[in-house]
Motif scaffolding. Structure first.
Motif, PDB file in Angstrom:
ATOM      1  N   MET A 143       0.746  -1.360   0.089  1.00 35.83           N
ATOM      2  CA  MET A 143      -0.110  -0.071  -0.029  1.00 35.83           C
ATOM      3  C   MET A 143       0.779   1.349  -0.026  1.00 35.83           C
ATOM      4  O   MET A 143       1.763   1.573   0.954  1.00 35.83           O
ATOM      5  CB  MET A 143      -0.963   0.124   1.221  1.00 35.83           C
ATOM      6  N   ASN A 144       0.840   1.863  -1.117  1.00 34.31           N
ATOM      7  CA  ASN A 144       1.653   3.082  -1.341  1.00 34.31           C
ATOM      8  C   ASN A 144       1.245   4.481  -0.557  1.00 34.31           C
ATOM      9  O   ASN A 144      -0.179   4.603  -0.278  1.00 34.31           O
ATOM     10  CB  ASN A 144       2.119   3.541  -2.726  1.00 34.31           C
ATOM     11  N   THR A 145       2.066   5.342  -0.600  1.00 37.91           N
ATOM     12  CA  THR A 145       1.571   6.735   0.180  1.00 37.91           C
ATOM     13  C   THR A 145       0.554   7.301  -0.458  1.00 37.91           C
ATOM     14  O   THR A 145      -0.495   7.927   0.104  1.00 37.91           O
ATOM     15  CB  THR A 145       2.809   7.638   0.254  1.00 37.91           C
ATOM     16  N   GLU A 146       0.620   7.340  -1.794  1.00 36.88           N
ATOM     17  CA  GLU A 146      -0.732   7.827  -2.732  1.00 36.88           C
ATOM     18  C   GLU A 146      -1.876   7.107  -2.485  1.00 36.88           C
ATOM     19  O   GLU A 146      -2.957   7.902  -2.245  1.00 36.88           O
ATOM     20  CB  GLU A 146      -0.284   7.921  -4.254  1.00 36.88           C
ATOM     21  N   TYR A 147      -1.752   6.028  -2.371  1.00 37.13           N
ATOM     22  CA  TYR A 147      -3.315   5.262  -1.980  1.00 37.13           C
ATOM     23  C   TYR A 147      -3.837   5.679  -0.679  1.00 37.13           C
ATOM     24  O   TYR A 147      -4.943   6.092  -0.363  1.00 37.13           O
ATOM     25  CB  TYR A 147      -3.013   3.937  -1.765  1.00 37.13           C
ATOM     26  N   VAL A 148      -2.661   5.910   0.307  1.00 33.96           N
ATOM     27  CA  VAL A 148      -3.214   6.270   1.772  1.00 33.96           C
ATOM     28  C   VAL A 148      -3.857   7.514   1.947  1.00 33.96           C
ATOM     29  O   VAL A 148      -4.761   8.039   2.306  1.00 33.96           O
ATOM     30  CB  VAL A 148      -2.074   6.202   2.958  1.00 33.96           C
ATOM     31  N   ILE A 149      -3.215   8.494   0.885  1.00 29.89           N
ATOM     32  CA  ILE A 149      -3.394   9.881   0.754  1.00 29.89           C
ATOM     33  C   ILE A 149      -5.042   9.969   0.172  1.00 29.89           C
ATOM     34  O   ILE A 149      -5.842  10.790   0.690  1.00 29.89           O
ATOM     35  CB  ILE A 149      -2.683  10.785   0.229  1.00 29.89           C
TER      36      ILE A 149
END
Length: 307
Positions: A1-7
């Motif tokens: 799960m990458n940062t862009e997905y979390v944001i």
């Protein structure tokens, strides 16, 4: 799960939670004054169609939001007249208002289906919006998201720290005693009910002007009932409303992400997750009656008539 997905997930959660924050904040004020308005679903639907229609015709989002606010006030004025002036049963009247609002919104929006408007623009703060991770997470929302959080803080301050807040709580706890010392119970309850309706109307408009900038019949999809449940979840405390709304918003967004990732679960099950989560949380909370009774207004749902 990458940062862009979390944001993306957290940002979507804030959007999904905002109409609930608005509607439940207004309902909390009404309930703290002793009035239970079960008509939120109908009010939100009328607010959604009024806001969308006004924006479509004028091209102004500001006018659209004002129209939704006015529609919410008008709907709550009907409710207030019936329960505060004519002394009808609050539960039955609220249910009737939901049915009325559902039918009225479908009628008013019959020619609006399929049309779209430009969504509410997101704000951009110099420097702050460009901070890695925190920038897109905290400083790239539209103005209504920020205003909804300010509203909760203002309501918390009003109820706990001001004379007006003390009067609202007094009317909700002991209306006859409040009347005996000179408070205008009915007028104060009218003001709280109208405020609750205004916020529900704006909450409905946020759905048709920001989340999905179009009109779809029944688009509120039970969020009026969820807003009512959140007031109980928050035990009638403003700060708890934000927790409940963002929890529901997170579960709502999660079901869309689950479908997008191709999780092998029936879409109907994923769609019911937000409502299932709300029921489970309410069951857990209501297992301890002391938690509910701690802040529940003693005259909630009870009509008042001056002797």
């Amino acid at each position: 799960m990458n940062t862009e997905y979390v944001i993306a997930f957290l940002a979507s959660t804030a959007g999904a939670a905002t109409p609930l924050v608005l509607a439940s904040s207004g309902e909390l004020v009404a309930e703290r004054s002793g009035v239970l308005n079960l008509g939120l679903e109908g009010i939100m639907l009328v607010g959604a169609v009024a806001g969308f229609s006004a924006t479509l015709r004028t091209g102004s989002l500001t006018i659209g939001l004002l129209a939704a606010l006015a529609a919410g006030v008008a709907m709550s004025l009907i409710f207030g007249f019936l329960v505060l002036t004519l002394q009808t049963n609050q539960v039955a009247t609220g249910l009737a208002l939901t049915l009325f609002g559902t039918g009225l919104s479908a009628f008013l929006g019959r020619d609006l289906v399929g049309q779209t408007v430009a969504p509410i623009a997101r704000l951009s703060f110099p420097v702050l919006s460009d901070i890695p991770f925190l920038g897109p997470l905290l400083f790239r929302f539209d103005s209504i998201v920020y205003l909804s959080l300010i509203l909760v803080a203002a309501i918390g301050y009003l109820l706990a720290r001001t004379r007006l807040g003390l009067q609202i709580r007094a009317v909700g706890e002991a209306p006859h005693s409040a009347h005996a010392i000179g408070m205008s119970v009915v007028k104060l309850r009218y003001a709280c009910v109208l405020f609750g309706g205004a916020m529900a109307g704006v909450g409905g408009a946020y759905m048709s002007l920001a989340l999905t900038p179009m009109w779809v019949e029944g688009m509120v999809a039970g969020r009026g009932w969820i807003a009512l449940a959140q007031v109980v979840f928050a035990t009638w405390k403003p700060r708890g409303l934000v927790v409940g709304a963002y929890l529901f918003g997170g579960v709502t967004v999660l079901q869309f992400h689950g479908q997008g990732m191709g999780i092998d679960v029936p879409s109907q099950f994923l769609a019911m997750l937000p409502y299932l989560a709300t029921i489970v949380i309410l069951v857990i909370i209501c297992r301890d009656p002391k938690t509910i009774l701690l802040n529940k207004p003693m005259s909630l749902g009870q009509n008042f008539k001056a002797d």
